[in-house]
Design a protein around this motif. Structure first.
Motif, PDB file in Angstrom:
ATOM      1  N   GLN A 172      62.897  75.595  65.055  1.00  0.00           N
ATOM      2  CA  GLN A 172      61.843  74.597  65.217  1.00  0.00           C
ATOM      3  C   GLN A 172      61.994  73.487  64.182  1.00  0.00           C
ATOM      4  OE1 GLN A 172      58.645  77.976  65.187  1.00  0.00           O
ATOM      5  NE2 GLN A 172      57.610  76.097  65.765  1.00  0.00           N
ATOM      6  N   PRO A 173      61.606  72.273  64.543  1.00  0.00           N
ATOM      7  CA  PRO A 173      61.466  71.251  63.507  1.00  0.00           C
ATOM      8  C   PRO A 173      60.418  71.699  62.489  1.00  0.00           C
ATOM      9  CG  PRO A 173      61.372  70.274  65.704  1.00  0.00           C
ATOM     10  CD  PRO A 173      61.290  71.762  65.889  1.00  0.00           C
ATOM     11  N   TYR A 174      60.518  71.182  61.285  1.00  0.00           N
ATOM     12  CA  TYR A 174      59.500  71.515  60.299  1.00  0.00           C
ATOM     13  C   TYR A 174      58.858  70.243  59.774  1.00  0.00           C
ATOM     14  CZ  TYR A 174      62.537  70.351  56.296  1.00  0.00           C
ATOM     15  OH  TYR A 174      63.334  69.712  55.383  1.00  0.00           O
ATOM     16  N   VAL A 175      57.654  70.391  59.284  1.00  0.00           N
ATOM     17  CA  VAL A 175      56.844  69.264  58.823  1.00  0.00           C
ATOM     18  C   VAL A 175      56.570  69.450  57.338  1.00  0.00           C
ATOM     19  CG1 VAL A 175      54.621  68.080  59.059  1.00  0.00           C
ATOM     20  CG2 VAL A 175      55.791  68.988  61.089  1.00  0.00           C
ATOM     21  N   SER A 176      56.824  68.414  56.560  1.00  0.00           N
ATOM     22  CA  SER A 176      56.577  68.496  55.123  1.00  0.00           C
ATOM     23  C   SER A 176      55.324  67.755  54.702  1.00  0.00           C
ATOM     24  CB  SER A 176      57.776  67.954  54.341  1.00  0.00           C
ATOM     25  OG  SER A 176      58.000  66.592  54.639  1.00  0.00           O
ATOM     26  N   ALA A 177      54.824  66.827  55.545  1.00  0.00           N
ATOM     27  CA  ALA A 177      53.625  66.086  55.159  1.00  0.00           C
ATOM     28  C   ALA A 177      53.016  65.397  56.380  1.00  0.00           C
ATOM     29  CB  ALA A 177      53.939  65.055  54.084  1.00  0.00           C
ATOM     30  N   VAL A 178      51.690  65.257  56.357  1.00  0.00           N
ATOM     31  CA  VAL A 178      50.947  64.508  57.376  1.00  0.00           C
ATOM     32  C   VAL A 178      49.975  63.576  56.653  1.00  0.00           C
ATOM     33  CG1 VAL A 178      49.311  64.643  59.296  1.00  0.00           C
ATOM     34  CG2 VAL A 178      51.138  66.340  59.107  1.00  0.00           C
ATOM     35  N   PHE A 179      49.840  62.365  57.186  1.00  0.00           N
ATOM     36  CA  PHE A 179      48.986  61.356  56.568  1.00  0.00           C
ATOM     37  C   PHE A 179      48.084  60.722  57.618  1.00  0.00           C
ATOM     38  CE2 PHE A 179      52.768  61.804  54.075  1.00  0.00           C
ATOM     39  CZ  PHE A 179      52.378  61.626  52.755  1.00  0.00           C
ATOM     40  N   ALA A 180      46.954  60.214  57.162  1.00  0.00           N
ATOM     41  CA  ALA A 180      46.060  59.444  58.031  1.00  0.00           C
ATOM     42  C   ALA A 180      45.895  58.056  57.432  1.00  0.00           C
ATOM     43  CB  ALA A 180      44.705  60.130  58.169  1.00  0.00           C
ATOM     44  N   TYR A 181      45.792  57.054  58.313  1.00  0.00           N
ATOM     45  CA  TYR A 181      45.712  55.658  57.900  1.00  0.00           C
ATOM     46  C   TYR A 181      44.497  54.985  58.530  1.00  0.00           C
ATOM     47  CZ  TYR A 181      50.686  55.929  56.519  1.00  0.00           C
ATOM     48  OH  TYR A 181      51.891  56.266  55.939  1.00  0.00           O
ATOM     49  N   PRO A 182      43.655  54.318  57.748  1.00  0.00           N
ATOM     50  CA  PRO A 182      42.605  53.493  58.345  1.00  0.00           C
ATOM     51  C   PRO A 182      43.212  52.213  58.895  1.00  0.00           C
ATOM     52  CG  PRO A 182      42.560  53.261  55.965  1.00  0.00           C
ATOM     53  CD  PRO A 182      43.618  54.281  56.267  1.00  0.00           C
ATOM     54  N   LYS A 183      42.802  51.824  60.091  1.00  0.00           N
ATOM     55  CA  LYS A 183      43.359  50.611  60.685  1.00  0.00           C
ATOM     56  C   LYS A 183      42.854  49.356  59.982  1.00  0.00           C
ATOM     57  CE  LYS A 183      43.813  48.090  65.056  1.00  0.00           C
ATOM     58  NZ  LYS A 183      43.426  48.027  66.490  1.00  0.00           N
ATOM     59  N   ASP A 184      41.581  49.390  59.556  1.00  0.00           N
ATOM     60  CA  ASP A 184      40.990  48.216  58.914  1.00  0.00           C
ATOM     61  C   ASP A 184      39.952  48.670  57.902  1.00  0.00           C
ATOM     62  OD1 ASP A 184      38.688  48.914  60.428  1.00  0.00           O
ATOM     63  OD2 ASP A 184      39.409  47.705  62.113  1.00  0.00           O
ATOM     64  N   GLU A 185      39.198  47.705  57.355  1.00  0.00           N
ATOM     65  CA  GLU A 185      38.228  48.010  56.297  1.00  0.00           C
ATOM     66  C   GLU A 185      37.006  48.764  56.809  1.00  0.00           C
ATOM     67  OE1 GLU A 185      37.324  43.959  57.977  1.00  0.00           O
ATOM     68  OE2 GLU A 185      39.111  45.041  57.309  1.00  0.00           O
ATOM     69  N   ASN A 186      36.860  48.885  58.119  1.00  0.00           N
ATOM     70  CA  ASN A 186      35.707  49.587  58.695  1.00  0.00           C
ATOM     71  C   ASN A 186      35.985  51.060  58.963  1.00  0.00           C
ATOM     72  OD1 ASN A 186      34.114  47.164  58.827  1.00  0.00           O
ATOM     73  ND2 ASN A 186      35.337  46.554  60.621  1.00  0.00           N
ATOM     74  N   ALA A 187      37.189  51.505  58.661  1.00  0.00           N
ATOM     75  CA  ALA A 187      37.564  52.894  58.939  1.00  0.00           C
ATOM     76  C   ALA A 187      37.692  53.681  57.636  1.00  0.00           C
ATOM     77  CB  ALA A 187      38.882  52.934  59.707  1.00  0.00           C
ATOM     78  N   SER A 188      37.517  54.997  57.743  1.00  0.00           N
ATOM     79  CA  SER A 188      37.625  55.840  56.557  1.00  0.00           C
ATOM     80  C   SER A 188      38.205  57.199  56.917  1.00  0.00           C
ATOM     81  CB  SER A 188      36.258  56.023  55.893  1.00  0.00           C
ATOM     82  OG  SER A 188      35.389  56.733  56.756  1.00  0.00           O
ATOM     83  N   ILE A 189      38.864  57.809  55.931  1.00  0.00           N
ATOM     84  CA  ILE A 189      39.356  59.181  56.028  1.00  0.00           C
ATOM     85  C   ILE A 189      38.919  59.916  54.772  1.00  0.00           C
ATOM     86  CG2 ILE A 189      41.375  60.685  56.234  1.00  0.00           C
ATOM     87  CD1 ILE A 189      42.017  57.140  57.013  1.00  0.00           C
ATOM     88  N   ASN A 190      38.162  60.991  54.971  1.00  0.00           N
ATOM     89  CA  ASN A 190      37.618  61.748  53.831  1.00  0.00           C
ATOM     90  C   ASN A 190      36.937  60.831  52.823  1.00  0.00           C
ATOM     91  OD1 ASN A 190      38.509  64.149  54.941  1.00  0.00           O
ATOM     92  ND2 ASN A 190      40.407  64.199  53.735  1.00  0.00           N
ATOM     93  N   GLY A 191      36.216  59.866  53.357  1.00  0.00           N
ATOM     94  CA  GLY A 191      35.426  58.973  52.526  1.00  0.00           C
ATOM     95  C   GLY A 191      36.194  57.853  51.855  1.00  0.00           C
TER      96      GLY A 191
END
Length: 562
Positions: free
Chosen positions: A180-199
């Motif tokens: 299987q492929p393996y994953v070392s990291a996952v990230f989330a990105y806000p598209k603009d100033e109105n979005a948030s991830i974990n505050g």
């Protein structure tokens, strides 16, 4: 256990290999197909255009034509593919074989004649379709380590009639891969100033939780607004430890496909836009490539399929949603990442705002000229992907032009006015880019028109003028002046230049030009006496080496052969 719904949803997307001939091309070596590099693998400035086939750490393995056809191109260069041969086949495809040690006898004789005719090691020729025919299973070359190769291997490509590289595994070539492929990291990105991830309104790394199945979940996140995701993933094969590229990535939000990235085929014109596909800032600071699973402006890549809202997902308040990433290698070994999301509209400003008061704004859709003192920098339209605030500072002859953390589509141009320099020094000055802790100057191609020096760069950084007044060095390796060389097949000389670098060289014996192959990795010039150019008993060797600002050195010696 993977949901049956997803299996049904994506079972139809398994590569339709029937569109490519399955038994037409053979593996170009007669050893097992083991890869050190996969098709479309992420490199520093491009997607990999073929397969890198391991040659058991050896050079000189027989390379076979993948099918009958004719030699349509031969290119010999110091860098890139090194020695490379291109064969066009009756079905319209072209196969490419790179980093070769040498060509087979008849092709070697052909290309050496071209090199002697042009008096140049570097040549590129395009034989007509009836000139150099090849049969199926014919030995056309021997594997090597020439050009920009990091070790012995064969670079192998299949291109269509539009010169677009296609994954050679689509043509039925077999690689043992059950992992299987393996994953070392996952990230989330806000598209603009109105979005948030974990505050937070910034790129956020998510905590991966490996599962016994080989899949992953992510610790539940709170988010709000339009969110994109990125993943760092690799594939491993059964017979090699290399971290290779994956073949396909799909994302699903609440059961609906959001985006698919399919590494099956691309064009060389678009491959430079890998800087838009990966998180360039993160790569330059952390040396790791995050694959962005959303599409920003000025991204022309053709790798995307079934795109919804450019890959972003919209998270609303007080909702419970699920985002999934499906990562596959070519053999359909797959790994899933599950991201549970709770909708929560909490936005906290970034810890520190970037002070842009001392920066210069460059618009992506406009031309911009920056000038300070005797230095001018020109940015043409679409040099940048986005509008960016950049650092621009000039201190004497040193140009500080931001850090190399912003991706560029095209070159920008640097111009230095040399009026203040004495005319006798101007020919020895070049524009350099400063690297490393000690800011050592590295030559970048510099041209001069009148009193103005010009150079171009596709990366930001620190630039400065440098002066090179020292000529290259030339030292014999395997012979001495006035010695007999009858038992030697090769004449070897080491050439070096400590600052601006080697530009050109020329070698003659008794006034006649001789071919000397240049290996920049070992800084060695090599002449093969089997070229049968050296026929006299007493021979006068003369080698002239010139650096990039015109300093030259001449080496002369006498040797004897019988």
């Amino acid at each position: 256990m993977k949901p049956l719904l997803f299996f049904i949803l994506f079972s139809c997307s398994i590569y339709g290999q029937s569109e490519y001939p399955q038994d037409y091309f053979r593996h170009p070596l007669d050893i097992p197909l083991v890869l050190s590099g996969t098709f479309a693998e992420l490199r520093s400035s491009h997607f990999h255009g073929g397969l890198d086939i391991k040659t058991q750490r050896k050079q000189g393995l027989k390379v076979y034509t993948a099918a009958e056809g004719y030699v349509s191109r031969i290119k010999i260069s110091h860098f890139g593919y090194g020695k490379a041969i291109y064969i066009t086949h009756p079905n319209g495809y072209t196969t490419v074989y790179g980093h070769l040690k040498k060509l087979s006898d008849r092709f070697e004789e052909y290309i050496k004649q071209c090199q002697y005719d042009k008096e140049s090691y570097e040549v590129e020729v395009f034989p007509h379709s009836e000139e150099l025919l090849v049969a199926a299973n014919e030995v056309i070359a021997f594997s090597g380590n020439t050009g920009s190769s990091g070790g012995p291997h064969l670079h192998f490509e299949i291109r269509d009639n539009q010169e677009r590289p296609i994954n050679p595994l689509l043509f039925g070539m077999k690689v043992k891969d059950s992992k299987q492929p393996y994953v070392s990291a996952v990230f989330a990105y806000p598209k603009d100033e109105n979005a948030s991830i974990n505050g937070k309104n910034e790129r956020t790394q998510l905590r991966l939780i490996p599962q016994k199945s080989g899949d992953y979940t992510v610790e539940k996140i709170t988010a709000y607004g339009d969110i994109g995701f990125g993943v760092t993933s690799y594939d491993k094969q059964d017979l090699a430890p290399n971290n290779n590229g994956v073949s396909n990535i799909q994302t699903i939000f609440n059961g609906n496909k959001s985006i698919e990235v399919d590494f099956k085929r691309f064009s060389f014109e678009e491959t430079k836009h890998i800087k838009r596909y990966v998180d360039y800032n993160y790569y330059k600071t952390k040396k790791s490539k995050i694959q962005k699973l959303f599409i920003e402006q000025n991204n022309p890549l053709s790798l995307y399929k079934d795109v919804h809202d450019n890959g972003y997902v919209s998270v609303e308040d007080s909702t419970a949603t699920v985002y999934k990433i499906r990562i596959r290698d070519y053999h359909n070994n797959e790994t899933w990442v599950t991201v549970p999301i709770e909708g929560k509209p909490l936005v906290v400003k970034k810890d520190s705002l970037i002070d842009e008061s001392n920066k210069t704004l460059i618009y992506s859709d406009q031309s911009t000229t920056l000038t300070s003192g005797l230095i001018t920098v020109n940015f043409y339209e679409n040099t940048l992907y986005d509008d960016e605030f950049v650092d621009f500072e000039v201190n004497s002859d040193t140009l500080f032009l931001h850090e190399d953390k912003i991706p560029l589509q095209k070159n920008f141009y640097i111009n230095y006015d040399l009026t203040k320099y004495k005319s006798e020094h101007q020919d020895k000055i070049f524009i350099s880019k400063l690297y490393g802790y000690y800011k050592r100057p590295n030559y970048i191609k510099t041209t001069r028109k009148g009193n103005v020096l010009s150079a171009r760069s596709k990366t930001f950084g620190t630039f400065a003028l440098a002066m090179d007044t020292i000529s290259p060095t030339i030292k014999p390796i395997n012979f001495q002046d006035k010695k007999w060389l009858s038992k030697y097949r090769y004449l070897k000389v080491k050439i070096e230049d400590d600052l601006s670098g080697i530009s050109k060289y020329r070698a003659t014996v008794n006034g006649q030009w001789i071919l000397m192959e240049y290996d920049y990795k070992t800084k060695t010039l090599i002449h093969d006496f089997n070229d049968n150019i050296v026929k006299n008993t007493k021979n006068e060797l003369k080698i002239i080496v010139t650096d990039n600002v015109g300093n030259s050195s001449t080496f002369e010696a006498t040797f004897y052969r019988k």
